[in-house]
Design a protein around this motif. Structure first.
Motif, PDB file in Angstrom:
ATOM      1  N   UNK A  39      10.782  -5.936  15.703  1.00 32.04           N
ATOM      2  CA  UNK A  39       9.383  -6.255  15.417  1.00 32.04           C
ATOM      3  C   UNK A  39       8.510  -5.013  15.432  1.00 32.04           C
ATOM      4  N   UNK A  40       8.780  -4.125  16.395  1.00 37.83           N
ATOM      5  CA  UNK A  40       8.034  -2.869  16.467  1.00 37.83           C
ATOM      6  C   UNK A  40       8.270  -2.021  15.229  1.00 37.83           C
ATOM      7  N   UNK A  41       9.524  -1.950  14.800  1.00 34.70           N
ATOM      8  CA  UNK A  41       9.864  -1.156  13.619  1.00 34.70           C
ATOM      9  C   UNK A  41       9.124  -1.668  12.380  1.00 34.70           C
ATOM     10  N   UNK A  42       9.077  -2.996  12.218  1.00 29.19           N
ATOM     11  CA  UNK A  42       8.381  -3.575  11.066  1.00 29.19           C
ATOM     12  C   UNK A  42       6.883  -3.282  11.116  1.00 29.19           C
ATOM     13  N   UNK A  43       6.275  -3.433  12.302  1.00 29.23           N
ATOM     14  CA  UNK A  43       4.846  -3.143  12.455  1.00 29.23           C
ATOM     15  C   UNK A  43       4.572  -1.666  12.201  1.00 29.23           C
ATOM     16  N   UNK A  44       5.441  -0.809  12.707  1.00 29.92           N
ATOM     17  CA  UNK A  44       5.266   0.635  12.552  1.00 29.92           C
ATOM     18  C   UNK A  44       5.342   1.024  11.083  1.00 29.92           C
ATOM     19  N   UNK A  45       6.334   0.495  10.373  1.00 30.85           N
ATOM     20  CA  UNK A  45       6.485   0.807   8.945  1.00 30.85           C
ATOM     21  C   UNK A  45       5.282   0.306   8.155  1.00 30.85           C
ATOM     22  N   UNK A  46       4.832  -0.914   8.463  1.00 29.32           N
ATOM     23  CA  UNK A  46       3.692  -1.492   7.746  1.00 29.32           C
ATOM     24  C   UNK A  46       2.434  -0.654   7.932  1.00 29.32           C
ATOM     25  N   UNK A  47       2.175  -0.229   9.161  1.00 32.91           N
ATOM     26  CA  UNK A  47       0.966   0.565   9.420  1.00 32.91           C
ATOM     27  C   UNK A  47       1.090   1.988   8.899  1.00 32.91           C
ATOM     28  N   UNK A  48       2.302   2.515   8.850  1.00 29.51           N
ATOM     29  CA  UNK A  48       2.516   3.834   8.252  1.00 29.51           C
ATOM     30  C   UNK A  48       2.226   3.782   6.759  1.00 29.51           C
ATOM     31  N   UNK A  49       2.675   2.698   6.118  1.00 28.50           N
ATOM     32  CA  UNK A  49       2.396   2.526   4.683  1.00 28.50           C
ATOM     33  C   UNK A  49       0.889   2.391   4.460  1.00 28.50           C
ATOM     34  N   UNK A  50       0.230   1.625   5.331  1.00 30.01           N
ATOM     35  CA  UNK A  50      -1.215   1.476   5.209  1.00 30.01           C
ATOM     36  C   UNK A  50      -1.915   2.822   5.389  1.00 30.01           C
ATOM     37  N   UNK A  51      -1.499   3.582   6.404  1.00 30.36           N
ATOM     38  CA  UNK A  51      -2.110   4.890   6.647  1.00 30.36           C
ATOM     39  C   UNK A  51      -1.935   5.835   5.482  1.00 30.36           C
ATOM     40  N   UNK A  52      -0.815   5.689   4.777  1.00 31.30           N
ATOM     41  CA  UNK A  52      -0.547   6.534   3.614  1.00 31.30           C
ATOM     42  C   UNK A  52      -1.316   6.072   2.385  1.00 31.30           C
TER      43      UNK A  52
END
Length: 233
Positions: free
Chosen positions: A118-131
């Motif tokens: 779950x952490x990995x999915x949230x991290x990837x999603x927010x990294x994509x948003x930040x980019x």
């Protein structure tokens, strides 16, 4: 931490990609090292005996060591070598992994795996948003860092109060704050990459940036585990 990018130099696409890749490789390496250190410690009776001896003095010493390593890395970044910075980051990953070993003693392995995923999915999603976002997140980052200080203070207070309700609220707030910081730190890394020139200075900055992402990930993971993890019987 604010990265020093005050220069008119503009990096090529290849240099930008190398900086970002280096940052995420350091972060990934740190997570792997911490996971291995945590599992080894949790399955070694000798290590556990050392950590829990004298009222868990081993854990307290390691906690102080973690803070010291981050402080030393931050204060000496300009003067130490890339090798020295990397060595300190790896040392921090090992120490933090050892302290995280307690999760294997408290929570069952399926809960740990679920919360990590779950952490990995949230991290990837927010990294994509930040980019992807065109919005400048620097102002949000300032308030999020103030929120981190507030969380530390409230956590210290709750260490004395031992309120389960307050602990639950702190965990929710931690997930929200560090999820936001993941997007902010990602954007900050991309801004820094625009001026990355392959020098030792930027190689060290990549290590510090990886440390910030690592801390974002670990804090989200531990908070999700406190909220949703199933404890061993």
């Amino acid at each position: 931490m604010t990265f020093d990018t005050q220069t008119s130099y503009r990096a090529s696409a290849d240099e930008r990609q190398k900086f970002v890749t280096r940052t995420y490789m350091w972060m990934g390496l740190a997570l792997i090292i911490s996971a291995l250190a945590a599992y080894y410690t949790a399955t070694s009776q000798q290590m556990l005996n050392m950590l829990f001896a004298n009222r868990a003095m081993g854990f307290k010493i390691l906690a102080i060591g973690e803070i010291a390593l981050v402080f030393i890395l931050s204060m000496t970044l300009r003067n130490i070598s890339v090798f020295g910075a990397g060595l300190m980051f790896i040392a921090y990953s090992v120490v933090n992994g050892i302290t995280l070993s307690s999760i294997f003693l408290v929570f069952n392995i399926s809960s740990i795996a679920f919360c990590f995923g779950g952490t990995a999915l949230m991290f990837i999603a927010m990294s994509i948003y930040g980019k992807a976002t065109k919005q400048d997140l620097s102002k949000a980052g300032y308030y999020l860092m103030m929120a981190v200080i507030g969380l530390v203070v409230v956590s210290l207070i709750n260490w004395l109060l031992k309120s389960s309700t307050l602990d639950w609220l702190i965990s929710i707030a931690t997930v929200v704050v560090f999820t936001g910081l993941t997007a902010y730190d990602t954007q900050k890394i991309l801004y820094t990459a625009q001026r990355a020139n392959g020098s030792d200075a930027y190689k060290k900055i990549a290590i510090v940036a990886a440390l910030e992402l690592y801390l974002d990930f670990i804090n989200i993971f531990l908070s999700l585990l406190r909220l949703f993890g199933k404890k061993n019987n």
